[in-house]
Design a protein around this motif. Structure first.
Motif, PDB file in Angstrom:
ATOM      1  N   GLU A  53      -6.989  -2.180  -4.367  1.00 46.59           N
ATOM      2  CA  GLU A  53      -6.605  -1.133  -5.437  1.00 46.59           C
ATOM      3  C   GLU A  53      -5.312  -1.475  -6.062  1.00 46.59           C
ATOM      4  O   GLU A  53      -4.466  -2.244  -5.566  1.00 46.59           O
ATOM      5  CB  GLU A  53      -6.034   0.026  -4.442  1.00 46.59           C
ATOM      6  CG  GLU A  53      -7.356   1.037  -3.885  1.00 46.59           C
ATOM      7  CD  GLU A  53      -6.931   2.025  -3.122  1.00 46.59           C
ATOM      8  OE1 GLU A  53      -7.715   3.180  -3.083  1.00 46.59           O
ATOM      9  OE2 GLU A  53      -5.790   2.401  -2.603  1.00 46.59           O
ATOM     10  N   TYR A  91       0.885  -1.168  -0.041  1.00 46.42           N
ATOM     11  CA  TYR A  91       0.041  -0.115   0.015  1.00 46.42           C
ATOM     12  C   TYR A  91       1.050   1.353   0.057  1.00 46.42           C
ATOM     13  O   TYR A  91       1.601   1.507   0.898  1.00 46.42           O
ATOM     14  CB  TYR A  91      -0.828  -0.141   1.299  1.00 46.42           C
ATOM     15  CG  TYR A  91      -1.742   1.054   1.204  1.00 46.42           C
ATOM     16  CD1 TYR A  91      -3.123   1.153   0.461  1.00 46.42           C
ATOM     17  CD2 TYR A  91      -1.680   2.406   2.243  1.00 46.42           C
ATOM     18  CE1 TYR A  91      -3.969   2.268   0.785  1.00 46.42           C
ATOM     19  CE2 TYR A  91      -2.634   3.466   2.203  1.00 46.42           C
ATOM     20  CZ  TYR A  91      -3.712   3.352   1.247  1.00 46.42           C
ATOM     21  OH  TYR A  91      -4.512   4.335   1.449  1.00 46.42           O
ATOM     22  N   THR A 107      -4.058  -5.896  -3.222  1.00 48.28           N
ATOM     23  CA  THR A 107      -3.519  -4.375  -3.212  1.00 48.28           C
ATOM     24  C   THR A 107      -2.097  -4.122  -3.650  1.00 48.28           C
ATOM     25  O   THR A 107      -1.265  -4.649  -2.819  1.00 48.28           O
ATOM     26  CB  THR A 107      -3.879  -3.635  -2.125  1.00 48.28           C
ATOM     27  OG1 THR A 107      -5.366  -3.445  -2.043  1.00 48.28           O
ATOM     28  CG2 THR A 107      -3.505  -2.163  -2.189  1.00 48.28           C
TER      29      THR A 107
END
Length: 317
Positions: A173, A91, A278
């Protein structure tokens, strides 16, 4: 990509110059490198197996040494880092963020080993006694004109009546980067490597721009939505276990059919793990080391890609 400077004029060799990114690098050199004297494009369609790619990279390094070519820029991938198959999130990480790289698929394994070869070759003496200066660029998920996977997804949506069905949670994401900005970073690195070799040599850089962080499917809809497709569902239509079963089945079919035909499904265990993990990048290393700024804004990148998709079937702009 390797370059050599002679009397302020540059000769570039672009390996893989007929591929998706390679073609954009060639165009960017022609448009943005005023000192370009000669451009040589090389492309050899090798198989995906680890030994072939590793041998090919070593051959490029050896050719640089034998010909006295001083600068080598390697197109790596974020996948030399991850996402790993354990599903650990990355992240807003940067080039120094600790992360357990777990590679079992041939592609990330081969890219990681090839990148290691290139970076370890930094400082090796080439013909004439000068040091070889190398670095590696790691694009996140590339999109843009000519992207085969986005083309396949678009046609798949058309076959399904203009619909795509959500398979990945919206909370996952991914970092994406426009192909024109990746090409621009290649040109800028090759240019600045001559003056900043002591700083840039042996370094790896993520390729990034200002494209938004979204799930893979939601990002694709930023492009494909204006082209007539819609994403069905706020949550995945199928449970993860069933997707994994289908992915393993695809992998088995690919293995069984390999002697007869090329079967390359979009869904396999590796792509499923990638899509469900992610992986986003937040770094300014390229800006600090060689002054990189994206050449294309997110709005321009999106508009260009939408125009390319619409042109594929003659849709009105």
């Amino acid at each position: 990509m390797a370059d050599t400077a002679q009397a302020q004029e540059l000769v570039y060799l672009v390996t893989g110059g007929c591929g998706f990114l390679g073609e954009h690098v060639v165009r960017m050199l022609l448009q943005r490198e005023p000192r370009l004297h000669e451009l040589r494009v090389f492309d050899l369609h090798l198989g995906p197996w680890l030994e072939e790619l590793q041998t090919g990279t070593q051959n490029v390094i050896d050719a640089c040494v034998q010909t006295g070519t001083q600068f080598l820029v390697y197109t790596s991938s974020m996948e030399v880092v991850g996402p790993n198959i354990k599903g650990h999130p990355f992240y807003r990480g940067n080039e120094d963020t600790p992360y357990e790289a777990v590679h079992k698929h041939p592609y990330p394994r081969s890219k990681a080993l090839a990148e290691q070869l290139v970076l370890e070759a930094n400082g090796r003496k080439v013909r004439g006694g000068r040091p070889l200066v190398t670095c590696a660029l790691r694009p996140t998920g590339i999109y843009g004109e000519g992207h085969q996977i986005m083309r396949d997804i678009y046609y798949q949506g058309q076959r399904l009546g203009g619909r795509l069905f959500r398979a990945i949670p919206a909370s996952v994401e991914h970092g994406r980067v426009y192909v024109g900005n990746v090409a621009w970073m290649h040109v800028l690195v090759a240019r600045e490597l001559q003056q900043r070799g002591a700083l840039m040599g042996g370094q790896a850089y993520f390729c990034y721009d200002r494209s938004p962080y979204k799930s893979y499917e939601d990002f694709n809809m930023e492009i494909l939505g204006p082209c007539g497709l819609r994403l069905v569902g706020t949550r995945p239509l199928l449970p993860y276990w069933l997707l994994m079963f289908l992915a393993v089945l695809n992998a088995l079919l690919q293995w069984l059919l390999r002697p007869l035909l090329l079967y390359a499904p979009l869904l396999n265990p590796y792509t499923l793990a990638m899509a469900n993990t992610t992986f986003t990048v937040s770094t300014d290393k390229a800006q600090r080391h060689f002054g990189y700024e994206p050449l294309f804004s997110w709005e321009d990148s999106r508009t260009r890609t939408i125009g390319w998709v619409r042109a594929m079937d003659g849709s009105a702009p």
